[in-house]
Scaffold this active site. Structure first.
Site, short mmCIF file in Angstrom:
data_model
loop_
_atom_site.label_atom_id
_atom_site.label_comp_id
_atom_site.label_asym_id
_atom_site.label_seq_id
_atom_site.Cartn_x
_atom_site.Cartn_y
_atom_site.Cartn_z
N LYS A 72 0.85 -1.33 0.01
CA LYS A 72 -0.05 0.11 -0.03
C LYS A 72 0.84 1.18 -0.03
O LYS A 72 1.95 1.31 0.63
CB LYS A 72 -1.01 -0.07 1.31
CG LYS A 72 -2.14 1.18 1.41
CD LYS A 72 -2.89 0.88 2.53
CE LYS A 72 -3.83 1.92 2.70
NZ LYS A 72 -4.69 1.88 3.86
N SER A 147 -9.66 1.46 2.80
CA SER A 147 -8.78 2.21 1.95
C SER A 147 -7.87 1.67 1.13
O SER A 147 -6.98 2.08 0.15
CB SER A 147 -8.14 3.46 2.74
OG SER A 147 -7.51 2.75 3.54
N SER A 171 -10.11 -0.82 6.87
CA SER A 171 -9.43 -0.56 5.64
C SER A 171 -8.89 -1.60 4.80
O SER A 171 -8.47 -1.49 3.93
CB SER A 171 -8.49 0.59 5.65
OG SER A 171 -9.17 1.77 6.03
#
Length: 469
Positions: A72, A147, A171
C-alpha cells in the site's frame, strides 16, 4: 501456495526471470483496474537478479524467497515513490524502508510495487485517490472497498499471493470482503508502524491480505517483530503457530439483529446465517448477544479518527516537502493554498471535522465524550471475551456499491464498517473470510487482544469446512 512456489524458486532460481516476466505482462494486461501507482519493471528485475545471485552463492535463503508482495502506498519502500494516493505527495520518493518492509526483504521477498489507495487512507470505496478510482476485479462496475483498495485487488486478481495494507477502521477487512479474499487486522501493536504514514495513530495497524490462510500465516510470521523505532510496538516476537482449532464446545458470540437494527443487506444477513449454521455443524455453541455500547462505534470512530487526522496531517504543509503552490502573496496564503490544492475533498472534510472536535473554544467537549464512549466499548469487549471464545460478526453490513455512490454520498463512508471499527477502537484482532465464492457476504472472526493465533487457526478450520462443501 507460498511454500510450493518458494520451493520451486529454490530448486531453480533462474525460473524467477520467467515468473516475473509473465507477471509484468499480467500487470500490463489489467491496467484498467488502476491498481498500481508505482510499478517499475527495472526495480523488480534488480531484486530478482540479487536473489538469483544469492542462491547461486549458496547463501541461506529466506522463508519467502522470490515471493511477490505488493505494498500500500502509505508504507515507505526505499527508492520508490510514496504518494499516499495524494497530490500532496505526488513526487515524494522514500529514503528508507519501513520496518515491515525490512522484515520482508530479510526473508527475500520481491516488492513488486506500490498500490493505489484512498487518499491518505481516508475512504471506504477506493475512489478518493488523486490517481483515480480502483475497480473491483469481480465486477468492474463496483467499488473494491477501501482504503487498502489496490492491495486487495492485486491479490484478488492474482498479481501477487499476498499484500500489505493498513487498517484504521476496516480498511483491510472491508475490501477483503468486497473482493472475496481474506483480510487480517492484527492486535494493535503487533506489527510495527515505523515508516508507515499515520492517519489516526491510536487506531492504525499494518494489516495483511491473502487468498488462503496458509499464505496469510506465512506473511504474518515474516512481518511481525519487536521494533525499538515504534514506541507502541509489542516487545516480543509473536509465534504464529499452525494448530488445529476445534470448534466443538467453543462458546461463540454472534450479534442479534432484531428488526434489522444493523441495516444488513439481505444477502449479507443470509450469508451470515449460513456461516452460523456451519459453525453449529462443527460443534460450536452459539450465543446471540446485544452490543450495548459498541452499536455506537461508528459515531465514536468518526470523532476519534477525525481528531487524530487533524493532528497527524498538520505536518503536511508543502514547506519542507510535498505540493507547493505556484502563486501566493504571503506566508498565510502559501499554507492555505498548499493544503487546499494538495488535499482532496474527503481529506479536507475529515481535517475540518477533527479541528472542530478539538476546538478549545468548546473545551473539546465532543472529543472527550468520544473518548469516554470508547472506554465503554473497550470494557464491553473485555466482558465479551471473559465469557466467550470468539465473537463472529458480518464483516460489512452491505455488498459493494456501484462506482460513484460514495462520491455522491460522503457519509456512506461511515455506514458499512460498524463491526470493523469496534476492533480498531478496542485494539483487538479480526480476520475477514468469505462464506462463498463471488460477490457475497463475509464473516469476521474477532478475538481478544493477542489471540491472533486463535483467530487465524479458527479461520483455517472454517476455510477447510467451506471448501469441503
Amino acid at each position: 501456495m507460498i511454500e510450493n512456489l518458494r520451493n520451486k524458486f529454490v530448486e531453480n532460481p533462474e525460473s524467477l526471470k520467467d515468473y516475473y516476466s509473465d507477471l509484468d505482462k499480467l500487470i500490463e494486461s489489467k491496467k484498467n483496474l488502476n491498481v498500481f501507482i508505482t510499478y517499475d519493471k527495472s526495480f523488480v528485475d534488480q531484486q530478482v537478479e540479487k536473489l538469483i545471485e544469492k542462491a547461486n552463492n549458496n547463501e541461506n535463503l529466506g522463508k519467502m524467497f522470490g515471493i511477490a508482495v505488493s505494498v500500500k502506498d502509505n508504507i515507505n519502500v526505499k527508492d520508490l515513490k510514496m504518494t499516499c494516493g495524494s497530490k500532496m505527495l505526488e513526487d515524494y520518493v522514500s529514503i528508507y524502508d519501513a520496518t515491515v518492509i525490512k522484515k520482508l526483504k530479510e526473508e527475500d521477498c520481491v516488492i513488486v510495487g506500490k498500490v493505489n489507495m484512498d487518499e491518505f487512507a481516508m475512504g471506504g470505496s477506493g475512489e478518493t485517490s488523486y490517481f483515480g478510482p480502483i475497480k473491483n476485479p469481480l465486477d468492474e462496475t463496483l467499488i473494491p472497498g477501501g482504503s487498502s483498495s489496490g492491495s486487495a485487488v492485486s491479490v484478488a486478481k492474482e498479481d501477487v499471493l499476498v499484500s500489505l495494507g493498513t487498517d484504521t477502521g476496516g480498511s483491510v477487512r472491508q475490501p477483503a470482503s468486497y473482493c472475496n479474499i481474506i483480510g487480517y487486522k492484527p492486535t494493535y501493536s503487533l506489527m510495527s508502524r515505523s515508516g508507515v504514514v499515520s492517519m489516526a495513530n491510536s487506531l492504525d495497524q499494518v494489516s495483511l491480505f491473502a487468498k488462503n490462510v496458509s499464505d496469510l500465516r506465512q506473511l504474518a510470521s515474516a512481518t511481525q517483530s519487536p521494533d525499538k523505532f515504534d514506541m507502541t510496538a509489542y516487545l516480543e516476537d509473536y509465534n504464529y503457530e499452525k494448530e488445529n482449532y476445534d470448534f466443538s464446545g467453543k462458546k461463540i458470540a454472534v450479534i442479534k439483529n432484531n428488526n434489522n437494527v444493523y441495516n444488513l443487506d439481505k444477502e449479507v444477513e443470509d450469508d451470515y446465517k449460513k456461516a452460523i449454521e456451519i459453525l453449529k455443524e462443527m460443534g460450536a455453541e452459539i450465543y446471540p448477544i446485544d452490543l450495548k455500547y459498541s452499536k455506537y462505534a461508528n459515531e465514536v470512530y468518526n470523532v476519534v479518527m477525525s481528531s487524530e487526522v487533524s493532528s497527524n496531517l498538520s505536518r503536511f504543509d508543502g514547506i519542507r516537502f510535498g505540493h507547493q503552490t505556484d502563486e501566493y502573496k504571503n506566508v498565510e496564503e502559501l499554507f492555505i493554498k498548499n493544503r487546499s490544492e494538495g488535499f482532496g475533498e474527503n481529506v479536507q472534510r475529515r481535517i475540518a471535522l477533527g479541528t472542530m472536535y478539538l476546538s478549545s473554544e468548546d473545551d473539546q467537549r465532543i472529543y472527550k465524550q468520544g473518548l469516554k464512549l470508547r472506554t465503554l466499548i473497550v470494557e464491553e469487549f473485555k466482558e465479551i471475551f471473559k465469557n466467550y471464545d470468539l465473537l463472529i460478526t458480518p464483516t460489512t453490513v452491505d455488498l459493494p456499491s456501484k462506482l460513484g455512490i460514495y462520491v455522491d454520498d460522503p457519509l456512506k463512508d461511515f455506514t458499512s464498517d460498524i463491526f470493523n471499527v469496534c476492533v480498531n477502537l478496542t485494539g483487538s484482532c479480526g480476520v475477514s473470510i468469505p462464506v462463498r465464492k463471488g460477490i457475497s457476504g463475509s464473516i469476521q472472526i474477532i478475538g481478544d487482544r493477542f489471540k491472533d493465533n486463535d483467530i487465524i487457526n479458527a479461520c483455517e478450520t472454517f476455510e477447510r469446512k467451506i471448501n469441503e462443501d
